[in-house]
Enzyme design. Structure first.
Site, PDB file in Angstrom:
ATOM      1  N   TYR A  97      41.951  57.650 125.376  1.00  0.00           N
ATOM      2  CA  TYR A  97      43.116  57.428 124.504  1.00  0.00           C
ATOM      3  C   TYR A  97      43.754  58.746 124.071  1.00  0.00           C
ATOM      4  O   TYR A  97      44.864  58.772 123.586  1.00  0.00           O
ATOM      5  CB  TYR A  97      42.686  56.651 123.254  1.00  0.00           C
ATOM      6  CG  TYR A  97      42.518  55.170 123.482  1.00  0.00           C
ATOM      7  CD1 TYR A  97      41.370  54.658 124.088  1.00  0.00           C
ATOM      8  CD2 TYR A  97      43.496  54.263 123.077  1.00  0.00           C
ATOM      9  CE1 TYR A  97      41.210  53.295 124.285  1.00  0.00           C
ATOM     10  CE2 TYR A  97      43.337  52.893 123.266  1.00  0.00           C
ATOM     11  CZ  TYR A  97      42.192  52.425 123.864  1.00  0.00           C
ATOM     12  OH  TYR A  97      42.041  51.078 124.052  1.00  0.00           O
ATOM     13  N   TYR A 103      34.176  54.558 123.746  1.00  0.00           N
ATOM     14  CA  TYR A 103      35.272  53.786 123.137  1.00  0.00           C
ATOM     15  C   TYR A 103      35.724  54.477 121.858  1.00  0.00           C
ATOM     16  O   TYR A 103      35.260  54.194 120.755  1.00  0.00           O
ATOM     17  CB  TYR A 103      34.832  52.341 122.869  1.00  0.00           C
ATOM     18  CG  TYR A 103      35.973  51.421 122.470  1.00  0.00           C
ATOM     19  CD1 TYR A 103      37.069  51.236 123.309  1.00  0.00           C
ATOM     20  CD2 TYR A 103      35.963  50.751 121.250  1.00  0.00           C
ATOM     21  CE1 TYR A 103      38.115  50.402 122.955  1.00  0.00           C
ATOM     22  CE2 TYR A 103      37.009  49.917 120.874  1.00  0.00           C
ATOM     23  CZ  TYR A 103      38.085  49.751 121.737  1.00  0.00           C
ATOM     24  OH  TYR A 103      39.117  48.928 121.371  1.00  0.00           O
ATOM     25  N   ASN A 110      36.657  48.940 115.968  1.00  0.00           N
ATOM     26  CA  ASN A 110      36.306  47.554 115.645  1.00  0.00           C
ATOM     27  C   ASN A 110      35.005  47.118 116.316  1.00  0.00           C
ATOM     28  O   ASN A 110      34.382  46.146 115.915  1.00  0.00           O
ATOM     29  CB  ASN A 110      37.457  46.596 115.958  1.00  0.00           C
ATOM     30  CG  ASN A 110      37.879  46.648 117.408  1.00  0.00           C
ATOM     31  OD1 ASN A 110      37.095  47.018 118.275  1.00  0.00           O
ATOM     32  ND2 ASN A 110      39.110  46.284 117.696  1.00  0.00           N
ATOM     33  N   SER A 128      44.788  46.422 110.353  1.00  0.00           N
ATOM     34  CA  SER A 128      45.587  45.196 110.437  1.00  0.00           C
ATOM     35  C   SER A 128      44.683  44.005 110.724  1.00  0.00           C
ATOM     36  O   SER A 128      44.843  42.941 110.161  1.00  0.00           O
ATOM     37  CB  SER A 128      46.641  45.292 111.539  1.00  0.00           C
ATOM     38  OG  SER A 128      46.735  46.568 112.063  1.00  0.00           O
ATOM     39  N   ARG A 164      32.437  47.766 110.636  1.00  0.00           N
ATOM     40  CA  ARG A 164      33.287  48.671 109.870  1.00  0.00           C
ATOM     41  C   ARG A 164      33.661  48.076 108.514  1.00  0.00           C
ATOM     42  O   ARG A 164      33.869  48.795 107.546  1.00  0.00           O
ATOM     43  CB  ARG A 164      34.543  49.044 110.663  1.00  0.00           C
ATOM     44  CG  ARG A 164      35.487  47.888 110.940  1.00  0.00           C
ATOM     45  CD  ARG A 164      36.698  48.354 111.715  1.00  0.00           C
ATOM     46  NE  ARG A 164      37.661  47.262 111.928  1.00  0.00           N
ATOM     47  CZ  ARG A 164      38.758  47.376 112.645  1.00  0.00           C
ATOM     48  NH1 ARG A 164      39.031  48.504 113.263  1.00  0.00           N
ATOM     49  NH2 ARG A 164      39.583  46.358 112.797  1.00  0.00           N
ATOM     50  N   GLU A 218      42.898  55.388 119.514  1.00  0.00           N
ATOM     51  CA  GLU A 218      43.964  56.102 118.802  1.00  0.00           C
ATOM     52  C   GLU A 218      43.667  56.235 117.306  1.00  0.00           C
ATOM     53  O   GLU A 218      44.301  57.041 116.634  1.00  0.00           O
ATOM     54  CB  GLU A 218      45.318  55.417 119.037  1.00  0.00           C
ATOM     55  CG  GLU A 218      45.560  54.106 118.273  1.00  0.00           C
ATOM     56  CD  GLU A 218      44.695  52.941 118.725  1.00  0.00           C
ATOM     57  OE1 GLU A 218      44.199  52.968 119.868  1.00  0.00           O
ATOM     58  OE2 GLU A 218      44.512  51.988 117.939  1.00  0.00           O
ATOM     59  N   LYS A 219      42.694  55.482 116.804  1.00  0.00           N
ATOM     60  CA  LYS A 219      42.318  55.622 115.392  1.00  0.00           C
ATOM     61  C   LYS A 219      41.861  57.047 115.112  1.00  0.00           C
ATOM     62  O   LYS A 219      42.115  57.596 114.034  1.00  0.00           O
ATOM     63  CB  LYS A 219      41.212  54.628 115.025  1.00  0.00           C
ATOM     64  CG  LYS A 219      41.667  53.187 115.154  1.00  0.00           C
ATOM     65  CD  LYS A 219      40.510  52.216 115.111  1.00  0.00           C
ATOM     66  CE  LYS A 219      40.973  50.780 115.282  1.00  0.00           C
ATOM     67  NZ  LYS A 219      41.481  50.524 116.670  1.00  0.00           N
ATOM     68  N   GLU A 227      40.601  47.957 127.054  1.00  0.00           N
ATOM     69  CA  GLU A 227      39.954  47.187 125.982  1.00  0.00           C
ATOM     70  C   GLU A 227      38.446  47.407 125.982  1.00  0.00           C
ATOM     71  O   GLU A 227      37.857  47.754 127.005  1.00  0.00           O
ATOM     72  CB  GLU A 227      40.214  45.696 126.176  1.00  0.00           C
ATOM     73  CG  GLU A 227      41.677  45.310 126.273  1.00  0.00           C
ATOM     74  CD  GLU A 227      42.429  45.537 124.982  1.00  0.00           C
ATOM     75  OE1 GLU A 227      41.814  45.386 123.907  1.00  0.00           O
ATOM     76  OE2 GLU A 227      43.615  45.890 125.050  1.00  0.00           O
TER      77      GLU A 227
END
Ligand SMILES: *[C@@H]1O[C@H](CO)[C@@H](O)[C@H](O)[C@H]1NC(C)=O
Ligand SMILES: *[C@@H]1O[C@H](CO)[C@@H](O)[C@H](O)[C@H]1NC(C)=O
Ligand SMILES: *[C@@H]1O[C@H](CO)[C@@H](O)[C@H](O)[C@H]1NC(C)=O
Ligand SMILES: *[C@@H]1O[C@H](CO)[C@@H](O)[C@H](O)[C@H]1NC(C)=O
Length: 356
Positions: free
Chosen positions: A162, A246, A240, A188, A196, A249-250, A131
């Site tokens: 990731y 960081y 985010n 989501s 963002r 997977e985006k 995280e």
């Protein structure tokens, strides 16, 4: 007589010399053979394995409660990693060289540290979290307990990005999926306070942005995500929150695996370039304004040759995603000898919040 006596004395001396020589020859032979055998064994890696005891890695609790069934020799059977004994049976705690604790379950009380059990001085406790700092909670009570960190950060003892690009051994031939939508985004968890969200709002006032996911009331099933995004020229790989290393997977899954060009919002461009080629993505910071970004995306989509150049890296690399927790844990054995033999995180909270 004297002569014959002398002769027999000489011949018995020769005989002794000769026997010594034979013994010497045999010794040399034994040495050469055993050396070459042990050399072959050491080359095949089996030698080291028989000499070195396996590293015992204990998973104290599975991340997010997602229990996987481990093979008897999980690391070898599933990933061909030798010398690694990965277990999740807590009764093996006294023999464990490494014990892994995933932060989430410590924070929400699902699991707790075995502070009452005697701990071997050489045993390493690993603090695991993928995280971003804001989602790790208060770590001040974990000072002076952990020896190693396992996070997405490059300066963690055990770094688990990731995803990664792996060089190809032979040139690949990538076919760019057919495009029909200019910009796509799957979101989501939409929060207007996120940076963002501000960028998205400005962008969509200038060019069409197709939004999917729970927030837009257009949820995609797991098997729809890639085929849907692959039809987009650009994908908003917006993190985010913005932190060094960081990159989630985006980028790796939603953009790269789908076969689209990511527009990234996250750490600075230079940090991305430590992971991926500079001509594989567009960074929001590359532009003085969102208007300039919008103009650029429009122009690029209509310039086929230039657009295609963003896929050139794909003939030299392929995308490897974070696979499974057990694969990541087995990898610890691969770098075990290089990990710091003595280390204590006296202030884990500060370490986790620090931007390297
Ligand atoms: C749980 O683990 C399995 C196997 O590793 C994986 O396929 C699945 O996606 C995981 N589920 C969640 C909710 O993480
Ligand atoms: C864990 O290990 C103990 C001792 O080796 C054994 O008795 C027990 O059955 C194991 N538990 C599981 C769930 O495999
Ligand atoms: C790459 O794929 C294209 C289309 O599928 C094909 O025309 C071309 O010959 C291939 N090139 C190589 C080097 O395989
Ligand atoms: C690991 O951390 C514990 C707790 O701080 C400490 O007592 C122990 O000496 C450390 N072990 C090593 C090998 O650094």
């Amino acid at each position: 007589m004297a002569v014959s006596n002398d002769a027999s004395a000489v011949s018995s001396m020769d005989f002794k010399k000769c026997r010594k020589f034979h013994v010497f020859l045999v010794l040399v032979l034994v040495f050469v053979i055993s050396y070459s055998v042990s050399y072959k064994w050491s080359i095949s890696g089996r030698w080291r394995e028989t000499v070195r005891r396996k590293v015992n890695i204990l998973i104290w609790h599975w991340p997010f409660g997602n229990i996987s069934t481990l093979q008897r020799d999980e690391c070898w059977d599933s990933y061909h990693v030798p010398g690694c004994n990965l277990v999740d049976n807590r009764s093996l705690f006294p023999q464990a060289d490494v014990v892994i604790y995933h932060n989430r379950e410590l924070q929400n009380g699902v699991s707790k540290l075995p502070l009452d059990l005697p701990r071997l001085p050489a045993q390493k406790w690993v603090w695991l979290s993928l995280e971003s700092p804001a989602h790790n909670g208060d770590l001040r009570r974990y000072g002076g307990l952990f020896n190693w960190t396992m996070t997405y950060r490059n300066d963690a003892d055990i770094s688990v990005p990731y995803g990664e690009l792996v060089p190809r051994t032979t040139k690949g031939n990538y076919t760019i999926p057919a495009k029909k939508t200019l910009v796509c985004w799957v979101v989501s968890n939409y929060q207007s306070s996120h940076k963002r969200s501000t960028v998205y709002m400005s962008l969509k006032s200038l060019i069409p942005v197709e939004v999917y996911g729970r927030w837009a009331n257009k949820p995609l099933n797991d098997d729809q995500v890639l085929p849907t995004i692959s039809q987009c020229y650009f994908y908003l790989a917006f993190e985010n929150s913005q932190h060094t290393d960081y990159i989630t997977e985006k980028l790796w899954y939603n953009a790269f695996l789908a076969g689209t060009v990511p527009v990234v919002l996250g750490p600075p461009r230079a940090n991305y370039e430590a992971y991926i080629p500079k001509d594989s993505f567009i960074h929001v910071d590359d532009f003085a304004s969102i208007t300039e970004l919008a103009t650029f995306l429009n122009e690029l989509a209509s310039d086929k040759e230039r657009y295609n150049s963003y896929f050139r890296w794909r003939s030299d690399y392929y995308v490897k995603l974070f696979h499974s927790w057990s694969e990541q844990f087995c990898q610890i054995c691969q770098i075990y000898e290089r990990l710091p033999p003595r280390k204590i995180y006296d202030d884990l909270d500060s370490w986790s919040k620090h931007e390297p």
